[in-house]
Scaffold this motif. Structure first.
Motif, PDB file in Angstrom:
ATOM      1  N   MET A 139      -9.954  24.754   1.195  1.00 13.80           N
ATOM      2  CA  MET A 139      -9.871  26.197   1.482  1.00 13.80           C
ATOM      3  C   MET A 139     -11.217  26.729   1.943  1.00 13.80           C
ATOM      4  SD  MET A 139      -7.868  28.818   1.504  1.00 13.80           S
ATOM      5  CE  MET A 139      -7.792  30.597   1.364  1.00 13.80           C
ATOM      6  N   ARG A 140     -12.290  26.323   1.228  1.00 18.06           N
ATOM      7  CA  ARG A 140     -13.610  26.814   1.581  1.00 18.06           C
ATOM      8  C   ARG A 140     -14.080  26.221   2.899  1.00 18.06           C
ATOM      9  NH1 ARG A 140     -16.848  26.866  -4.261  1.00 18.06           N
ATOM     10  NH2 ARG A 140     -15.483  28.402  -5.252  1.00 18.06           N
ATOM     11  N   SER A 161     -12.485  28.150   5.617  1.00 12.64           N
ATOM     12  CA  SER A 161     -13.112  29.463   5.738  1.00 12.64           C
ATOM     13  C   SER A 161     -14.474  29.366   6.399  1.00 12.64           C
ATOM     14  CB  SER A 161     -13.244  30.116   4.358  1.00 12.64           C
ATOM     15  OG  SER A 161     -11.977  30.423   3.834  1.00 12.64           O
ATOM     16  N   SER A 209     -17.377  35.199   2.723  1.00 16.50           N
ATOM     17  CA  SER A 209     -16.156  34.414   2.921  1.00 16.50           C
ATOM     18  C   SER A 209     -15.756  33.693   1.640  1.00 16.50           C
ATOM     19  CB  SER A 209     -16.360  33.404   4.052  1.00 16.50           C
ATOM     20  OG  SER A 209     -16.530  34.056   5.286  1.00 16.50           O
ATOM     21  N   GLU A 210     -16.759  33.116   0.943  1.00 12.93           N
ATOM     22  CA  GLU A 210     -16.462  32.420  -0.307  1.00 12.93           C
ATOM     23  C   GLU A 210     -15.909  33.391  -1.346  1.00 12.93           C
ATOM     24  OE1 GLU A 210     -18.733  29.701  -3.698  1.00 12.93           O
ATOM     25  OE2 GLU A 210     -19.670  30.049  -1.746  1.00 12.93           O
ATOM     26  N   ASP A 248     -12.318  34.338  -0.416  1.00  8.54           N
ATOM     27  CA  ASP A 248     -11.393  33.237  -0.699  1.00  8.54           C
ATOM     28  C   ASP A 248     -10.918  33.282  -2.139  1.00  8.54           C
ATOM     29  OD1 ASP A 248     -11.597  32.273   1.852  1.00  8.54           O
ATOM     30  OD2 ASP A 248     -13.062  30.708   1.366  1.00  8.54           O
ATOM     31  N   ARG A 258      -9.333  38.585   8.776  1.00  9.76           N
ATOM     32  CA  ARG A 258      -8.401  38.306   7.688  1.00  9.76           C
ATOM     33  C   ARG A 258      -7.272  39.325   7.608  1.00  9.76           C
ATOM     34  NH1 ARG A 258     -10.648  35.055   3.160  1.00  9.76           N
ATOM     35  NH2 ARG A 258     -12.655  34.197   3.811  1.00  9.76           N
TER      36      ARG A 258
END
Length: 418
Positions: free
Chosen positions: A1-2, A5, A36-37, A40, A101
């Protein structure tokens, strides 16, 4: 996922560098990576409730509170007030990532973008302590009470009166076109507190709770069926003098601060949203059949799509010109009116194009089985009829540009020295 991203974030940086012609350094890349992290881990898994539903506003307030915990509601604010001291480039990255997003707009954006910076510059320590945290978290939602019947184009002619009574101010009058007032907890209003002074010298900037005795909020039904604007009536509404921001009778100068930075960076958010609309309309044109092909095969349609794309690029270029002044240390200037004027007229043209592309079914309302995208384009077309009115009419923006950019004579009704 990261990892996904991170790749998407790198694309955001690359796109901004290409569109803006500016190199982004390690600070900007680190800002985006951290943001972003965080997103997420904290973006809700469920989608926001549908617009108009009773569950939407509480959901959005919870989302704003979550953003506030990460200091991502007002990144431009000083860190001591819950912001991140974000530079203009970091703010642009912030809006670009939210747009990528497709995250919903926070319900307290008016308070955050207009009232918050005003309190930071003009408020007392007690006022900042009392209000900033609550408006940042979405505990209190604020609306703007400036326009009045007969005092829109000439705002300084406002007639809402405030009379000093001991340590209080007693307010009587009316505001109109007050966006989202029906969902808000307070209004920051311009009130005439010295009727004998020059019309721009006798105005105060006052915070008024909307649940105070004597306040009456009446939604205005629009052609789209929405009721996003309201009339607000004040009938012997009493507030403490401590609710005046800045000096008594000095509200006009406070208001300049409120509006000065309103469009400095927000042009990017508008440009990204309109750019996405152009892409969706191009996709619609390729899907809607027309005789032997699709509407995308029609030269007139292709010409209108090309013009729409050019208009969106012009919004970006003009926004960058104003941003360059800010980055050189200058105050955002009246050129920002160009972004407002041109951008909102472009928004109207895009929705007109959308309805035309959809053909006869483009007139179907939400809920109709055959409506394209559940009638969003029809509703959008109706809503954008007000685009050239809200936030200062197109006529006002043209006056600002004529007088303050081109140096043309002021309107006869305007006072000297303003």
């Amino acid at each position: 996922m990261r990892a996904a991203s991170t790749t998407a974030g790198e694309k955001v940086i690359d796109q901004l560098e290409k569109s803006l012609g500016l190199p982004f350094g390690d600070d900007e890349r680190a800002f985006l990576a951290e943001m972003s992290e965080w997103l997420d881990e904290h973006v809700p898994s469920e989608r926001a409730p549908r617009r108009g539903s009773a569950e939407r506003l509480p959901w959005l307030r919870r989302w704003q509170a979550t953003l506030a915990e990460g200091r991502y509601v007002a990144p431009a604010w000083p860190s001591q007030y819950g912001g991140r001291d974000a530079t203009f480039l970091q703010q642009m990255i912030y809006f670009a990532e939210l747009d990528r997003r497709r995250l919903p707009t926070i319900p307290g954006r008016i308070g955050v973008s207009l009232l918050g910076p005003t309190l930071i510059e003009h408020g007392t320590d007690e006022q900042r302590e009392r209000y900033l945290g609550r408006l940042r978290r979405g505990d209190d939602l604020w609306c703007q009470g400036f326009s009045e019947p007969g005092a829109g184009s000439d705002l300084a002619s406002l007639r809402t009166r405030g009379v000093i009574d001991g340590d209080n101010l007693v307010i009587n009058g009316q505001k109109i076109w007050t966006s989202t007032a029906m969902n808000c907890d307070g209004v920051f209003a311009l009130v005439r507190t010295d009727p004998d002074a020059h019309k721009r010298k006798g105005i105060s900037f006052v915070l008024v709770p909307l649940d105070a005795p004597g306040v009456d909020v009446r939604p205005i039904r629009q052609i789209s069926g929405d009721a996003e604007f309201c009339e607000v009536f004040f009938n012997d509404v009493t507030v403490p003098l401590g609710n005046v921001i800045g000096s008594l009778n000095g509200g006009w100068d406070v208001t300049r601060t409120t509006l000065a930075n309103e469009r400095a960076v927000l042009f990017l958010s508008r440009q990204l949203a309109l750019s996405g609309t152009v892409d969706r309309l191009a996709g619609m044109a390729r899907c809607v059949p027309h005789r032997a092909g699709t509407r995308a095969d029609l030269p007139a349609v292709r010409e209108r799509l090309a013009k729409a794309w050019i208009d969106v690029q012009l919004i970006r270029v003009n926004g960058m010109r104003n941003l360059a002044k800010v980055m050189d240390g200058a105050t955002p200037g009246p050129e920002g009116s160009m972004s407002k004027l041109f951008g909102q007229e472009a928004e109207q043209h895009l929705h007109e194009l959308a309805v035309d592309l959809a053909g006869p079914v483009g007139l179907l309302a939400p809920g109709s089985d055959a409506a394209i995208d559940d009638g969003r384009w029809t509703t959008g077309w109706l809503r954008t009829r007000a685009s050239t009115i809200g936030g200062g009419t197109s006529e006002i923006q043209r006056n600002i540009l004529a007088e303050r950019v081109l140096g043309m004579p002021r309107d006869p009704w305007a006072d000297e020295g303003v």
